[in-house]
Design a protein around this motif. Structure first.
Motif, PDB file in Angstrom:
ATOM      1  N   ARG A   1      -7.200   8.618  -5.397  1.00 18.25           N
ATOM      2  CA  ARG A   1      -6.777   7.211  -5.286  1.00 18.25           C
ATOM      3  C   ARG A   1      -5.260   7.098  -5.259  1.00 18.25           C
ATOM      4  N   ILE A   2      -4.590   7.872  -6.095  1.00 25.36           N
ATOM      5  CA  ILE A   2      -3.122   7.835  -6.118  1.00 25.36           C
ATOM      6  C   ILE A   2      -2.561   8.306  -4.785  1.00 25.36           C
TER       7      ILE A   2
ATOM      8  N   LYS B   1      -3.997   8.249  -1.842  1.00 29.16           N
ATOM      9  CA  LYS B   1      -4.279   7.239  -0.816  1.00 29.16           C
ATOM     10  C   LYS B   1      -3.286   6.075  -0.933  1.00 29.16           C
ATOM     11  N   THR B   2      -3.037   5.631  -2.154  1.00 27.05           N
ATOM     12  CA  THR B   2      -2.080   4.542  -2.379  1.00 27.05           C
ATOM     13  C   THR B   2      -0.679   4.960  -1.945  1.00 27.05           C
ATOM     14  N   CYS B   3      -0.303   6.204  -2.238  1.00 23.85           N
ATOM     15  CA  CYS B   3       1.021   6.687  -1.841  1.00 23.85           C
ATOM     16  C   CYS B   3       1.184   6.702  -0.324  1.00 23.85           C
ATOM     17  N   ARG B   4       0.133   7.089   0.391  1.00 25.38           N
ATOM     18  CA  ARG B   4       0.214   7.062   1.859  1.00 25.38           C
ATOM     19  C   ARG B   4       0.433   5.637   2.363  1.00 25.38           C
ATOM     20  N   GLU B   5      -0.278   4.694   1.776  1.00 25.02           N
ATOM     21  CA  GLU B   5      -0.133   3.292   2.182  1.00 25.02           C
ATOM     22  C   GLU B   5       1.272   2.769   1.838  1.00 25.02           C
ATOM     23  N   LEU B   6       1.746   3.102   0.636  1.00 28.75           N
ATOM     24  CA  LEU B   6       3.095   2.674   0.242  1.00 28.75           C
ATOM     25  C   LEU B   6       4.152   3.291   1.148  1.00 28.75           C
TER      26      LEU B   6
ATOM     27  N   ALA C   1       7.910  -1.345  -1.924  1.00 32.24           N
ATOM     28  CA  ALA C   1       7.059  -0.184  -1.635  1.00 32.24           C
ATOM     29  C   ALA C   1       7.761   1.109  -2.039  1.00 32.24           C
TER      30      ALA C   1
ATOM     31  N   TYR D   1       4.791   6.012  -8.553  1.00 33.90           N
ATOM     32  CA  TYR D   1       3.589   6.825  -8.336  1.00 33.90           C
ATOM     33  C   TYR D   1       3.940   8.307  -8.321  1.00 33.90           C
TER      34      TYR D   1
END
Length: 114
Positions: A54-55, A57-62, A77, A84
């Protein structure tokens, strides 16, 4: 696999005790309470913690937002991505401590688990 998980659980317990002892001393010195983090404990006991996926995936989005966003959105971001990253560094350090505790307990022939 069960033995490996049992070893990981014992290693986490030993690492937690060591860290908690250090934290308790620091807490007394700073008059700050020591806290327990069950989500982190659970993640450390897992071979492939879902929290890492999850982290990441969130980092890729950020990262995408930081590169393509405008103004304040991009700045926020980048700041979140830094936070993160630090959380990932901390988690990796905890895994290192867990693994060290496991290897030390496995390498101690005179010590038996009850």
């Amino acid at each position: 696999m069960s033995t490996q998980n049992d070893d990981a659980g014992r290693g986490v317990s030993r690492a937690r005790e060591a860290i908690s002892g250090q934290a308790a001393a620091a807490a007394q010195a700073k008059d700050a309470p020591w806290r327990v983090y069950p989500s982190i404990d659970k993640a450390l006991e897992s071979e492939e913690p879902a929290v890492m996926a999850r982290i990441e995936k969130t980092c890729r989005e950020l990262d995408r937002i930081a590169r393509t966003g405008h103004g304040r959105e991009s700045e926020r971001a980048k700041a979140a991505l830094t936070a993160y990253g630090r959380a990932l560094d901390l988690f990796r350090r905890l895994v290192e401590l867990r693994d060290k505790a496991i290897s030390e307990s496995a390498g101690s022939p005179g010590r038996q688990e009850s």
